[in-house]
Design a protein around this motif. Structure first.
Motif, PDB file in Angstrom:
ATOM      1  N   THR A  26      52.305  60.754  53.436  1.00  0.00           N
ATOM      2  CA  THR A  26      52.152  59.388  53.643  1.00  0.00           C
ATOM      3  C   THR A  26      50.510  58.876  53.662  1.00  0.00           C
ATOM      4  OG1 THR A  26      52.075  59.523  56.160  1.00  0.00           O
ATOM      5  CG2 THR A  26      54.127  59.442  55.166  1.00  0.00           C
ATOM      6  N   LEU A  27      50.481  57.682  53.899  1.00  0.00           N
ATOM      7  CA  LEU A  27      49.197  57.111  53.744  1.00  0.00           C
ATOM      8  C   LEU A  27      48.688  57.340  55.114  1.00  0.00           C
ATOM      9  CD1 LEU A  27      48.349  53.636  52.466  1.00  0.00           C
ATOM     10  CD2 LEU A  27      47.175  54.291  54.371  1.00  0.00           C
ATOM     11  N   GLU A  28      49.142  57.249  56.333  1.00  0.00           N
ATOM     12  CA  GLU A  28      48.588  57.689  57.562  1.00  0.00           C
ATOM     13  C   GLU A  28      48.292  59.277  57.704  1.00  0.00           C
ATOM     14  OE1 GLU A  28      47.410  57.106  61.228  1.00  0.00           O
ATOM     15  OE2 GLU A  28      48.448  55.562  60.125  1.00  0.00           O
ATOM     16  N   GLN A  29      49.067  60.073  57.030  1.00  0.00           N
ATOM     17  CA  GLN A  29      48.684  61.398  57.137  1.00  0.00           C
ATOM     18  C   GLN A  29      47.425  61.812  56.090  1.00  0.00           C
ATOM     19  OE1 GLN A  29      52.404  62.996  55.380  1.00  0.00           O
ATOM     20  NE2 GLN A  29      53.302  63.562  57.377  1.00  0.00           N
ATOM     21  N   ALA A  30      47.077  60.898  54.905  1.00  0.00           N
ATOM     22  CA  ALA A  30      46.029  60.967  54.236  1.00  0.00           C
ATOM     23  C   ALA A  30      44.851  60.678  55.225  1.00  0.00           C
ATOM     24  CB  ALA A  30      46.144  60.205  53.018  1.00  0.00           C
ATOM     25  N   THR A  48      45.960  48.436  54.853  1.00  0.00           N
ATOM     26  CA  THR A  48      45.652  49.118  53.944  1.00  0.00           C
ATOM     27  C   THR A  48      46.523  48.788  52.665  1.00  0.00           C
ATOM     28  OG1 THR A  48      47.712  50.507  54.865  1.00  0.00           O
ATOM     29  CG2 THR A  48      45.471  51.171  55.475  1.00  0.00           C
ATOM     30  N   GLY A  49      46.018  49.351  51.663  1.00  0.00           N
ATOM     31  CA  GLY A  49      46.862  49.113  50.421  1.00  0.00           C
ATOM     32  C   GLY A  49      46.552  50.458  49.348  1.00  0.00           C
ATOM     33  N   ILE A  50      47.516  50.304  48.280  1.00  0.00           N
ATOM     34  CA  ILE A  50      47.262  51.363  47.170  1.00  0.00           C
ATOM     35  C   ILE A  50      47.067  50.557  45.706  1.00  0.00           C
ATOM     36  CG2 ILE A  50      48.722  53.213  46.119  1.00  0.00           C
ATOM     37  CD1 ILE A  50      50.069  53.645  48.701  1.00  0.00           C
ATOM     38  N   TRP A  51      46.130  51.089  45.238  1.00  0.00           N
ATOM     39  CA  TRP A  51      45.707  50.301  43.963  1.00  0.00           C
ATOM     40  C   TRP A  51      45.718  48.761  44.174  1.00  0.00           C
ATOM     41  CZ3 TRP A  51      43.050  52.413  40.586  1.00  0.00           C
ATOM     42  CH2 TRP A  51      43.066  53.999  40.216  1.00  0.00           C
ATOM     43  N   ASN A  52      45.124  48.239  45.159  1.00  0.00           N
ATOM     44  CA  ASN A  52      45.056  46.989  45.391  1.00  0.00           C
ATOM     45  C   ASN A  52      46.203  46.029  45.743  1.00  0.00           C
ATOM     46  OD1 ASN A  52      43.128  44.541  45.735  1.00  0.00           O
ATOM     47  ND2 ASN A  52      43.258  43.749  43.754  1.00  0.00           N
ATOM     48  N   ARG A  53      47.200  46.751  46.322  1.00  0.00           N
ATOM     49  CA  ARG A  53      48.373  46.199  46.662  1.00  0.00           C
ATOM     50  C   ARG A  53      48.831  46.628  48.077  1.00  0.00           C
ATOM     51  NH1 ARG A  53      51.269  43.702  42.471  1.00  0.00           N
ATOM     52  NH2 ARG A  53      50.694  44.592  40.244  1.00  0.00           N
ATOM     53  N   LYS A  54      49.014  45.668  49.005  1.00  0.00           N
ATOM     54  CA  LYS A  54      49.270  46.272  50.292  1.00  0.00           C
ATOM     55  C   LYS A  54      50.351  46.968  50.525  1.00  0.00           C
ATOM     56  CE  LYS A  54      47.456  42.107  52.789  1.00  0.00           C
ATOM     57  NZ  LYS A  54      47.638  41.217  53.924  1.00  0.00           N
ATOM     58  N   ALA A  55      49.994  47.928  51.515  1.00  0.00           N
ATOM     59  CA  ALA A  55      51.077  49.066  51.677  1.00  0.00           C
ATOM     60  C   ALA A  55      50.708  49.512  53.201  1.00  0.00           C
ATOM     61  CB  ALA A  55      50.738  50.239  50.807  1.00  0.00           C
ATOM     62  N   THR A  56      52.214  49.885  53.608  1.00  0.00           N
ATOM     63  CA  THR A  56      52.291  50.236  55.074  1.00  0.00           C
ATOM     64  C   THR A  56      51.554  51.795  55.274  1.00  0.00           C
ATOM     65  OG1 THR A  56      54.561  51.099  54.795  1.00  0.00           O
ATOM     66  CG2 THR A  56      54.434  48.799  55.356  1.00  0.00           C
ATOM     67  N   GLU A  63      50.454  61.186  43.011  1.00  0.00           N
ATOM     68  CA  GLU A  63      49.332  61.779  42.349  1.00  0.00           C
ATOM     69  C   GLU A  63      48.401  60.674  41.552  1.00  0.00           C
ATOM     70  OE1 GLU A  63      46.510  64.490  40.788  1.00  0.00           O
ATOM     71  OE2 GLU A  63      48.237  64.891  41.973  1.00  0.00           O
ATOM     72  N   GLY A  64      46.842  60.665  41.956  1.00  0.00           N
ATOM     73  CA  GLY A  64      46.196  59.838  41.574  1.00  0.00           C
ATOM     74  C   GLY A  64      45.946  58.441  42.006  1.00  0.00           C
ATOM     75  N   ASP A  65      46.604  58.328  43.292  1.00  0.00           N
ATOM     76  CA  ASP A  65      46.712  56.944  44.035  1.00  0.00           C
ATOM     77  C   ASP A  65      45.268  56.938  44.553  1.00  0.00           C
ATOM     78  OD1 ASP A  65      49.176  55.892  43.689  1.00  0.00           O
ATOM     79  OD2 ASP A  65      50.110  56.553  45.544  1.00  0.00           O
ATOM     80  N   ARG A  66      45.020  55.537  44.534  1.00  0.00           N
ATOM     81  CA  ARG A  66      43.397  55.040  45.020  1.00  0.00           C
ATOM     82  C   ARG A  66      43.882  54.305  46.728  1.00  0.00           C
ATOM     83  NH1 ARG A  66      38.298  52.601  43.754  1.00  0.00           N
ATOM     84  NH2 ARG A  66      38.219  50.786  45.015  1.00  0.00           N
ATOM     85  N   VAL A  67      43.610  54.911  47.670  1.00  0.00           N
ATOM     86  CA  VAL A  67      44.051  54.348  49.021  1.00  0.00           C
ATOM     87  C   VAL A  67      43.102  53.460  49.450  1.00  0.00           C
ATOM     88  CG1 VAL A  67      44.787  54.800  51.300  1.00  0.00           C
ATOM     89  CG2 VAL A  67      45.637  56.357  49.433  1.00  0.00           C
ATOM     90  N   GLU A  68      43.378  52.215  49.641  1.00  0.00           N
ATOM     91  CA  GLU A  68      42.057  51.434  50.301  1.00  0.00           C
ATOM     92  C   GLU A  68      42.225  50.847  51.541  1.00  0.00           C
ATOM     93  OE1 GLU A  68      43.002  48.403  47.073  1.00  0.00           O
ATOM     94  OE2 GLU A  68      41.822  49.734  45.745  1.00  0.00           O
ATOM     95  N   VAL A  69      41.230  50.837  52.515  1.00  0.00           N
ATOM     96  CA  VAL A  69      41.075  50.148  53.728  1.00  0.00           C
ATOM     97  C   VAL A  69      40.552  48.807  53.839  1.00  0.00           C
ATOM     98  CG1 VAL A  69      40.721  50.508  56.000  1.00  0.00           C
ATOM     99  CG2 VAL A  69      41.404  52.476  54.796  1.00  0.00           C
TER     100      VAL A  69
END
Length: 107
Positions: A26-30, A48-56, A63-69
């Motif tokens: 999960t994003l939190e674990q990462a 937070t978001g993944i590839w410029n889209r808000k995510a919980t 694979e290959g995700d870009r996690v953004e804060v």
């Protein structure tokens, strides 16, 4: 699974980290695996978001995700644009700032 973590802690300061995480992470674990929660404690409460889209924080990564804060904006972009326009004046900015001689306004 390879992902990229990105966080801009201040203007013109970007922290980027390529990280190998297990499947179904999960994003939190990462964020916890990266050590950014200890290094940048303010990350804990930021959106937070993944590839410029808000995510919980519970979102499962792929694979290959870009996690953004995302940090909070200091100035509202609409207010900043309005203030720049006031400084330039109505005649010095915009689509019709350069008119031909003897032409009607707006053409």
């Amino acid at each position: 699974m390879n992902i990229t973590l990105v966080y801009a802690s201040a203007p013109r300061t970007v922290h980027q980290l390529a990280l190998d995480v297990p499947e179904a992470c999960t994003l939190e674990q990462a964020l916890a695996l990266s050590g950014w929660i200890q290094l940048h404690p303010e990350v804990q409460g930021l959106p937070t978001g993944i590839w410029n889209r808000k995510a919980t924080r519970e979102a499962v990564l792929r694979e290959g995700d870009r996690v953004e804060v995302y940090r909070d904006l200091r100035v509202d972009p609409k207010v900043a644009r309005r203030e720049r326009f006031v400084g330039q004046g109505a005649r010095g900015a915009g689509l019709f700032s350069r008119r031909r001689a003897n032409s009607k306004a707006g053409y």
